[in-house]
Design a protein around this motif. Structure first.
Motif, PDB file in Angstrom:
ATOM      1  N   UNK A  34       0.793  -1.226   0.000  1.00 11.40           N
ATOM      2  CA  UNK A  34       0.000   0.000   0.000  1.00 11.40           C
ATOM      3  C   UNK A  34       0.821   1.269   0.000  1.00 11.40           C
ATOM      4  N   UNK A  35       2.149   1.130  -0.039  1.00 10.03           N
ATOM      5  CA  UNK A  35       2.989   2.314   0.056  1.00 10.03           C
ATOM      6  C   UNK A  35       3.036   3.154  -1.204  1.00 10.03           C
ATOM      7  N   UNK A  36       2.753   2.541  -2.333  1.00 11.32           N
ATOM      8  CA  UNK A  36       2.779   3.267  -3.608  1.00 11.32           C
ATOM      9  C   UNK A  36       1.440   3.153  -4.310  1.00 11.32           C
ATOM     10  N   UNK A  37       1.006   4.255  -4.882  1.00 15.41           N
ATOM     11  CA  UNK A  37      -0.237   4.279  -5.636  1.00 15.41           C
ATOM     12  C   UNK A  37      -0.025   5.024  -6.949  1.00 15.41           C
ATOM     13  N   UNK A  79       6.460  -2.813  -3.895  1.00 14.61           N
ATOM     14  CA  UNK A  79       6.504  -1.395  -4.201  1.00 14.61           C
ATOM     15  C   UNK A  79       6.096  -1.040  -5.607  1.00 14.61           C
ATOM     16  N   UNK A  80       5.905  -2.045  -6.430  1.00 14.61           N
ATOM     17  CA  UNK A  80       5.598  -1.790  -7.845  1.00 14.61           C
ATOM     18  C   UNK A  80       4.104  -1.594  -8.060  1.00 14.61           C
ATOM     19  N   UNK A  81       3.774  -0.636  -8.901  1.00 17.29           N
ATOM     20  CA  UNK A  81       2.404  -0.409  -9.326  1.00 17.29           C
ATOM     21  C   UNK A  81       2.382  -0.521 -10.843  1.00 17.29           C
ATOM     22  N   UNK A  82       1.473  -1.295 -11.362  1.00 22.44           N
ATOM     23  CA  UNK A  82       1.412  -1.503 -12.805  1.00 22.44           C
ATOM     24  C   UNK A  82       0.082  -1.012 -13.348  1.00 22.44           C
ATOM     25  N   UNK A  83       0.121  -0.362 -14.496  1.00 25.79           N
ATOM     26  CA  UNK A  83      -1.085   0.209 -15.081  1.00 25.79           C
ATOM     27  C   UNK A  83      -1.613  -0.584 -16.262  1.00 25.79           C
TER      28      UNK A  83
END
Length: 127
Positions: free
Chosen positions: A55-58, A105-109
């Protein structure tokens, strides 16, 4: 594998708010990066918001920045999308998606990088 179920959609007037929830079962959600996507009639599925495992990165689509907030509660295996100041162009079926392959930490779109999807919940915003 994880099963995802969305809820919270429905009709709302422009300027209103909705809170979508994605409940997971079968596996703990803490090992999954999660995302919300939407698909309007005649359009491709598009990224709305994403959140890393802890939840640390959005990340947010430009069209929803400042209006939508994604969050997660790993203890309760849920991911939430708070949608405020809704517009008619937000009308779509909203899907939550998850995948375990992303680094911490990864967020993918990109929707094609997610293996697990819910059935979707309809959001209809009237003017």
């Amino acid at each position: 594998q994880v099963q995802l179920v969305e809820s919270g959609g429905g009709p709302v007037q422009a300027g209103g708010s909705l809170r979508l929830s994605c409940a997971a079962s079968g596996r703990t959600l803490s090992t999954y990066a999660m995302g919300w996507f939407r698909q309007a009639p005649g359009k491709e599925r598009e990224f709305v918001a994403g959140i890393s495992r802890g939840g640390g990165n959005t990340a947010y689509a430009d069209s929803v920045k400042g209006r939508f907030t994604i969050s997660r509660d790993n203890a309760n295996n849920t991911v939430t999308l708070q949608m405020n100041s809704l517009k008619p162009e937000d009308t779509a079926v909203y899907y939550c998606a998850g995948d375990q392959r992303f680094a911490i930490g990864m967020v993918t779109t990109a929707p094609d990088l997610f293996d697990y999807w819910g059935q979707g919940t309809q959001v209809t915003v009237s003017s």
